[in-house]
Design a protein around this motif. Structure first.
Motif, short mmCIF file in Angstrom:
data_model
loop_
_atom_site.label_atom_id
_atom_site.label_comp_id
_atom_site.label_asym_id
_atom_site.label_seq_id
_atom_site.Cartn_x
_atom_site.Cartn_y
_atom_site.Cartn_z
N TYR A 176 31.12 44.81 36.75
CA TYR A 176 31.18 44.77 38.21
C TYR A 176 31.59 43.39 38.73
N GLU A 197 34.98 42.60 40.88
CA GLU A 197 34.92 42.09 42.25
C GLU A 197 35.65 40.75 42.38
N ASN A 208 39.28 41.65 42.66
CA ASN A 208 39.53 42.24 43.98
C ASN A 208 39.57 41.16 45.05
N SER A 209 38.69 40.15 44.91
CA SER A 209 38.69 39.03 45.84
C SER A 209 39.97 38.23 45.74
#
Length: 228
Positions: A15, A19, A22-23
């Motif tokens: 996770y 993330e 994605n950031s």
């Protein structure tokens, strides 16, 4: 797309790692709609640049945008071995084939088993990569890819080791420097930044990679922590 590449060794990121990428993807999008071709380089080898570019391309593809990852490290590519990439049909050409006039763009552009994720492999490693990357065919390739895809990600060799990334940079909308935490020196990072600035390519930021984060009393490592 006629050519297809299968990546046989892909791990689902945990996770925190997902993330982080994605950031990074979101931050690049906020750099502006005109930023479509992005160069990634580093100060030295083994800082995780190729992992960063691959995972970023996957994140962009998973958001529904068509992305192409260009493996432009004609000296020491790791993509084929790391992800156990193989062609599903005919023998696929690579970037060195195209730049030496042995193949067309259609010959080297490949879809993959990840939807919206496309790739151009290096082809045979070249004895004169700087000359190949500096010829007019590379400029033509960049303009073509810019028209065909939502984002073009260039995995270039470390600029602290060879000059290839500086040759590629003028054809890109921006550049990102991958820096290994607790390993890359400040002087090396500044030198790479200055070399990129001399090319006129906009520096979008840096990825601080292999960061150790303390969480709930233990340490774990993940790739892709993004910092300006």
């Amino acid at each position: 797309m006629a050519n297809q590449i299968i990546f046989n060794k892909i791990k689902e990121p945990e996770y925190a790692r997902r993330e982080a990428f994605n950031s990074l993807r979101t931050n690049l999008q906020f750099c502006g709609a005109d930023i479509k071709t992005v160069l990634f380089t580093s100060c030295g080898p083994d800082e995780g640049k190729s992992t960063v570019t691959f995972e970023l391309a996957r994140s962009v593809a998973e958001s529904g945008k068509n992305v192409v990852l260009v493996d432009a490290d004609l000296r020491k590519s790791v993509m084929l071995s790391r992800y156990k990439a193989q062609a599903t049909h005919k023998r696929v050409g690579g970037l060195s084939h195209y730049l030496s006039g042995q193949a067309t763009i259609d010959d080297i552009l490949c879809g993959t088993n990840i939807p919206h994720f496309n790739v151009i492999l290096t082809g045979p490693l070249s004895p004169n990569p700087t000359e190949l990357l500096g010829n007019v065919l590379f400029e033509k390739l960049m303009w073509t890819l810019r028209e065909k895809f939502d984002m073009v990600i260039i995995d270039a060799p470390p600029l602290g080791a060879v000059i290839d990334a500086a040759v590629i940079a003028p054809y890109c909308d921006g550049a990102v420097i991958v820096i290994e935490s607790d390993n890359t020196s400040h002087r090396a990072a500044v030198n790479v930044k200055q070399q990129l600035e001399r090319t006129g390519c906009k520096i979008l930021g840096a990825v601080l990679n292999k960061v150790r984060i303390e969480s709930s009393g233990y340490y774990y490592k993940y790739y892709g922590e993004y910092g300006k």
